[in-house]
Design a protein around this motif. Sequence first.
Motif, PDB file in Angstrom:
ATOM      1  N   ALA A  98     -22.749  17.339   4.517  1.00 24.47           N
ATOM      2  CA  ALA A  98     -21.725  17.459   5.559  1.00 24.47           C
ATOM      3  C   ALA A  98     -21.627  18.901   6.055  1.00 24.47           C
ATOM      4  O   ALA A  98     -21.477  19.144   7.262  1.00 24.47           O
ATOM      5  CB  ALA A  98     -20.381  16.978   5.031  1.00 24.47           C
ATOM      6  N   GLN A  99     -21.720  19.844   5.126  1.00 23.63           N
ATOM      7  CA  GLN A  99     -21.696  21.263   5.512  1.00 23.63           C
ATOM      8  C   GLN A  99     -22.901  21.596   6.383  1.00 23.63           C
ATOM      9  O   GLN A  99     -22.778  22.276   7.411  1.00 23.63           O
ATOM     10  CB  GLN A  99     -21.702  22.128   4.256  1.00 23.63           C
ATOM     11  N   MET A 100     -24.077  21.121   5.984  1.00 25.45           N
ATOM     12  CA  MET A 100     -25.287  21.353   6.772  1.00 25.45           C
ATOM     13  C   MET A 100     -25.187  20.725   8.158  1.00 25.45           C
ATOM     14  O   MET A 100     -25.815  21.196   9.109  1.00 25.45           O
ATOM     15  CB  MET A 100     -26.504  20.773   6.041  1.00 25.45           C
ATOM     16  N   SER A 101     -24.382  19.667   8.268  1.00 23.27           N
ATOM     17  CA  SER A 101     -24.236  18.944   9.531  1.00 23.27           C
ATOM     18  C   SER A 101     -23.134  19.523  10.409  1.00 23.27           C
ATOM     19  O   SER A 101     -22.872  19.003  11.500  1.00 23.27           O
ATOM     20  CB  SER A 101     -23.945  17.464   9.249  1.00 23.27           C
ATOM     21  N   GLY A 102     -22.452  20.560   9.925  1.00 28.11           N
ATOM     22  CA  GLY A 102     -21.480  21.247  10.760  1.00 28.11           C
ATOM     23  C   GLY A 102     -20.043  20.806  10.606  1.00 28.11           C
ATOM     24  O   GLY A 102     -19.228  21.010  11.509  1.00 28.11           O
ATOM     25  N   ASP A 109     -23.846  14.453  14.098  1.00 26.28           N
ATOM     26  CA  ASP A 109     -22.623  14.263  14.880  1.00 26.28           C
ATOM     27  C   ASP A 109     -21.554  13.492  14.115  1.00 26.28           C
ATOM     28  O   ASP A 109     -20.364  13.581  14.444  1.00 26.28           O
ATOM     29  CB  ASP A 109     -22.933  13.511  16.175  1.00 26.28           C
ATOM     30  N   VAL A 110     -21.952  12.747  13.093  1.00 22.78           N
ATOM     31  CA  VAL A 110     -20.990  11.983  12.296  1.00 22.78           C
ATOM     32  C   VAL A 110     -20.008  12.915  11.593  1.00 22.78           C
ATOM     33  O   VAL A 110     -18.823  12.600  11.435  1.00 22.78           O
ATOM     34  CB  VAL A 110     -21.726  11.088  11.276  1.00 22.78           C
ATOM     35  N   ALA A 111     -20.485  14.083  11.160  1.00 21.85           N
ATOM     36  CA  ALA A 111     -19.640  15.021  10.416  1.00 21.85           C
ATOM     37  C   ALA A 111     -19.304  16.288  11.187  1.00 21.85           C
ATOM     38  O   ALA A 111     -18.356  16.993  10.818  1.00 21.85           O
ATOM     39  CB  ALA A 111     -20.323  15.405   9.099  1.00 21.85           C
ATOM     40  N   TYR A 158     -28.124  10.093   5.612  1.00 24.59           N
ATOM     41  CA  TYR A 158     -27.546   9.637   6.880  1.00 24.59           C
ATOM     42  C   TYR A 158     -26.844  10.781   7.607  1.00 24.59           C
ATOM     43  O   TYR A 158     -26.986  10.928   8.837  1.00 24.59           O
ATOM     44  CB  TYR A 158     -26.571   8.499   6.619  1.00 24.59           C
ATOM     45  N   LEU A 159     -26.083  11.596   6.888  1.00 23.22           N
ATOM     46  CA  LEU A 159     -25.399  12.716   7.532  1.00 23.22           C
ATOM     47  C   LEU A 159     -26.386  13.733   8.073  1.00 23.22           C
ATOM     48  O   LEU A 159     -26.186  14.287   9.167  1.00 23.22           O
ATOM     49  CB  LEU A 159     -24.438  13.383   6.544  1.00 23.22           C
TER      50      LEU A 159
END
Length: 254
Positions: A136-140, A115-117, A109-110
């Motif tokens: 989460a790290q990959m998602s920024g 944008d969630v994380a 999901y992340l």
Amino acid sequence: MPLTGLYFGKGWLGGWKQRSFLQAVTGSNFLFPWGHCPWRGMGTFPDPEMRAFLEENTRVTSSGSLTPEIRLRLLTPTCKFWWERADLWPHSDPYWAIYWPGGQALSRYLLDNPDVARGKYVLDLGSGCGATAIAAQMSGASRILANDIDPVAAMAITLNCELNHFSPFPILTKNILNMEQDQWDLVVLGDMLYDEALADSLHVWLKKCVRTFGTQVLIGDPGRSPCSGHNIWRELHKVVEYSLPEPPGSKTMG
């Protein structure tokens, strides 16, 4: 295929209308060596030896999960301790060595909804192998704290960060439910609603996070029956449901 769901603790914000989930996610047949987790042992190694032990007794894989983008060191059917007697494992129960369904759902999901994380301070509670923190790290995410009470998990998370070309983020190995809360923007937790007492503690702690700081909470869970009637479910809204891929070796394990 077994299913796993992702839930959002929307009802915990004071004044918001509570949302009840409509259908429990049923039956995960997610494979674990020996069919259960009977591991015992309290042996400890200095860090260099622990690293060498994990590198020798786990395998790097990115297959058989919802997140092929993430490489992880896990127990697989090619590992000695997949087949060995559980009591020969020299450490505490290696829950970190399996990529559990709820963690897979959270991580997927992340990655699909960065944008969630993105730009947020994220707590990965009960981090295990660290996959969701890595997602989460990959998602920024701007800051990440991984929390797991097992110090062996901390080493596994460090190795998995390196596998995915990240510097290891901070890892807390104390029971965070007994500590003062920080102002996290997002708390993610997977596969932790398997015990009534733990579910009670999580429910109280998470509600306090949301009410004090407006923290967003995402829970990945396969709907285990021991906690399927817990009050926490009345305050969760289902976000998405995934079908899990077949784990490697499952056909041969039976």
